[in-house]
Design an enzyme around this catalytic site. Structure first.
Site, PDB file in Angstrom:
ATOM      1  N   CYS A 250      11.657  45.618  33.146  1.00  0.00           N
ATOM      2  CA  CYS A 250      12.941  45.889  32.560  1.00  0.00           C
ATOM      3  C   CYS A 250      13.251  45.665  31.437  1.00  0.00           C
ATOM      4  CB  CYS A 250      13.334  45.370  33.989  1.00  0.00           C
ATOM      5  SG  CYS A 250      13.319  43.386  33.647  1.00  0.00           S
TER       6      CYS A 250
ATOM      7  N   GLU B 208      18.353  41.797  40.205  1.00  0.00           N
ATOM      8  CA  GLU B 208      18.320  42.236  38.806  1.00  0.00           C
ATOM      9  C   GLU B 208      17.399  43.192  38.884  1.00  0.00           C
ATOM     10  OE1 GLU B 208      16.986  42.280  34.977  1.00  0.00           O
ATOM     11  OE2 GLU B 208      14.830  41.975  36.893  1.00  0.00           O
TER      12      GLU B 208
ATOM     13  N   GLU C  52      16.452  55.324  32.938  1.00  0.00           N
ATOM     14  CA  GLU C  52      15.015  54.503  32.835  1.00  0.00           C
ATOM     15  C   GLU C  52      13.782  54.942  33.455  1.00  0.00           C
ATOM     16  OE1 GLU C  52      14.201  49.354  34.048  1.00  0.00           O
ATOM     17  OE2 GLU C  52      14.616  50.411  35.552  1.00  0.00           O
TER      18      GLU C  52
ATOM     19  N   LYS D 235       8.253  38.196  50.058  1.00  0.00           N
ATOM     20  CA  LYS D 235       8.060  39.919  50.189  1.00  0.00           C
ATOM     21  C   LYS D 235       7.493  39.828  48.878  1.00  0.00           C
ATOM     22  CE  LYS D 235       7.618  43.686  51.293  1.00  0.00           C
ATOM     23  NZ  LYS D 235       7.265  44.760  50.506  1.00  0.00           N
TER      24      LYS D 235
END
Length: 497
Positions: free
Chosen positions: A286, A252, A387, A177
């Site tokens: 990331c 993750e 972040e 997906k």
């Protein structure tokens, strides 16, 4: 402008529209007026069909010898190599990253194919002595079953390959997906898997929105494992759902990565690492360098160097070979980055460079943000802890190596880290003391290689590793005992008085 591609789901070896026939558009982030592709808005019925296909295929795929399964993946790697430029061009249009980076993204998929194919002959277990006579003991790696792979837009080829290739070599079947921002890249990738000749149902593709198709995959009772890469907020939902439904899960998630520059560092080398780490992929990694922790003795000089070098970076479409920094992926990301810069200002940070949406000339039609440097940042500011996922780097001053390590570790995340120093003692202390899944010495926070494990600690993940560590995600251990004594032997009883 080009004619938009028509993407479809791939289920049981067939290309299909969504049951509802609804579609959604994917646009070029460098020019939002251009529709790159349309893709199915899949719902529960489409997910059900994909899972049923994967479950059926698993019955026979798991029995194919691992070296034979690996040969399919090697073939995928060869086809990726042939289509590398085509995929890179498409990626630059659909996701926005510069062509050189897009080629690197595809190359990572190629590397992963070759590495995973080799693992088909290295799915080693162990043999171990039994405590009983005439008894043999060993361990075997076994596949898990049907795996749902939920992937982000920032590495639309590499990350699906990280997940799908080892999963398949291990004997699992998969449903991919992909992000709704990069459906065309996912479709081209699965076309290559199809061309490699994998049996029907072994690989499946379901497009759609995360809150619809993604959620249905995570919650489905016939999915055995979910491998997710994305935000920590969504990862928390995925982890909670899998825990409640007893699924295996690999997460993750986010990072707030820092590069330390000590007073003895090679400043030119550290500068190259800082610019690449902070502004490569427009900061949409990331592992991006979100914090620069600078020793006070070199901070003023290094800040001047950084500002000068960053000011020369060229914004533009990823398909333009002169572009250094491409667009953000969509309007939502652009708004997020803008909001965080305002938060930084409100907290007392000083904008040394950038700090605004780029709207001059052709940039007005895309989602561009000027590369931004925030100074006078303290470790407790939100811009130093949360972040941002954009071309924004914050500067934090320290007076010692010990303070630098403490500040680097003082974050909810722990993915990647970096230190520039000529002192070997500091380098080895950093390897030991930094709380992160990845540490670079005299290198930027980005640049992972596929044969090493990828992942982090704390809120970055749940303890699993991808890439070189993925075999442990996609297999489970079975202990096997063979007793050839011809009699009942009770461990811990018959061999003890």
């Amino acid at each position: 402008m080009t004619i938009p591609l028509t993407c479809q789901n791939y289920i049981a070896g067939e290309w299909l529209s969504a049951v509802s026939a609804e579609t959604l558009p994917s646009s070029n982030p460098a020019n939002s007026r251009e529709i790159v592709a349309t893709f199915p808005r899949s719902a529960t019925a489409d997910v059900d069909a994909a899972i049923a296909a994967a479950r059926q295929a698993y019955r026979t795929w798991r029995l194919v010898p691992a070296p034979a399964r690996a040969e399919y993946i090697f073939r995928v790697g060869e086809l990726l190599l042939q289509h590398k430029e085509e995929l890179a061009q498409l990626m630059s249009r659909e996701m926005g990253k510069p062509l050189a980076e897009a080629r690197g993204d595809v190359q990572e998929g190629i590397d992963c194919a070759y590495y995973s194919a080799g693992e088909g002959r290295r799915l080693f277990g162990q043999t171990t002595p039994s405590e009983m006579p005439n008894k043999f003991a060993m361990t075997m790696r076994m596949p898990i079953g049907v795996c749902a792979l939920i992937t982000p837009w920032n590495f639309p080829v590499a990350i699906p390959c990280w997940k799908a290739m080892p999963a398949l070599v291990c004997g699992n079947t998969v449903i991919l997906k992909p992000s709704e921002d990069t459906p065309a890249c996912a479709t081209k990738l699965i076309e290559i898997f199809h061309a490699a000749g994998l049996p029907k149902g072994v690989v499946n593709l379901v497009h759609g929105l995360g809150e619809e198709a993604g959620k249905a995959l995570v919650e489905h009772s016939n999915v055995d494992l979910v491998s997710f890469t994305g935000s920590s907020e969504t990862g928390a939902f995925v982890g909670a759902t899998c825990g409640r439904t007893h699924k295996r899960v690999c997460l993750e998630m986010g990072g707030k990565n820092a590069q330390i520059v000590m007073e003895d560092a090679d400043l030119e080398l550290a500068l190259e690492g800082a610019v690449w780490g902070a502004f490569g992929t427009s900061g949409q990694r990331c592992t991006a360098t979100s914090r620069l922790i600078l020793h006070r003795d070199i901070k003023e000089k290094f800040t001047h160097m950084l500002k000068e070098r960053t000011g020369k970076l060229r914004l533009g479409a990823g398909t333009d070979p002169n572009t250094d920094v491409g667009p953000l992926v969509n309007a939502s990301q652009l708004e997020r980055v803008s909001r965080y810069v305002e938060i930084g200002r409100e907290e007392g940070a000083k904008v040394l460079l950038g700090g605004a949406v780029a709207s001059e000339g052709d940039l007005q039609h895309g989602f561009f943000f000027h590369p931004t440097i925030l100074d006078d940042v303290t470790p407790q500011m939100r811009v130093a802890r949360e972040e941002i996922f954009g071309p924004v780097v914050v500067l934090i001053e320290v007076g010692s190596f010990e303070e630098a390590i403490a500040i680097l570790n003082d974050t909810p995340f722990g993915l990647s880290s970096s230190i520039y120093t000529r002192d070997v003692s500091r380098a080895f202390a950093a390897m030991r003391d930094i709380e992160a899944g990845i540490t670079y010495i005299n290198g930027p926070t980005i640049g992972a290689e596929v044969h090493l494990p990828f992942g982090g600690v704390k809120q970055t993940g749940n303890g699993h590793r991808e890439a070189g560590g993925a075999i442990d995600v996609f297999t489970e251990w079975k202990a096997v005992y063979v007793d050839f004594s011809g009699s009942l032997q009770r461990a811990q009883i018959d061999n003890r008085e």
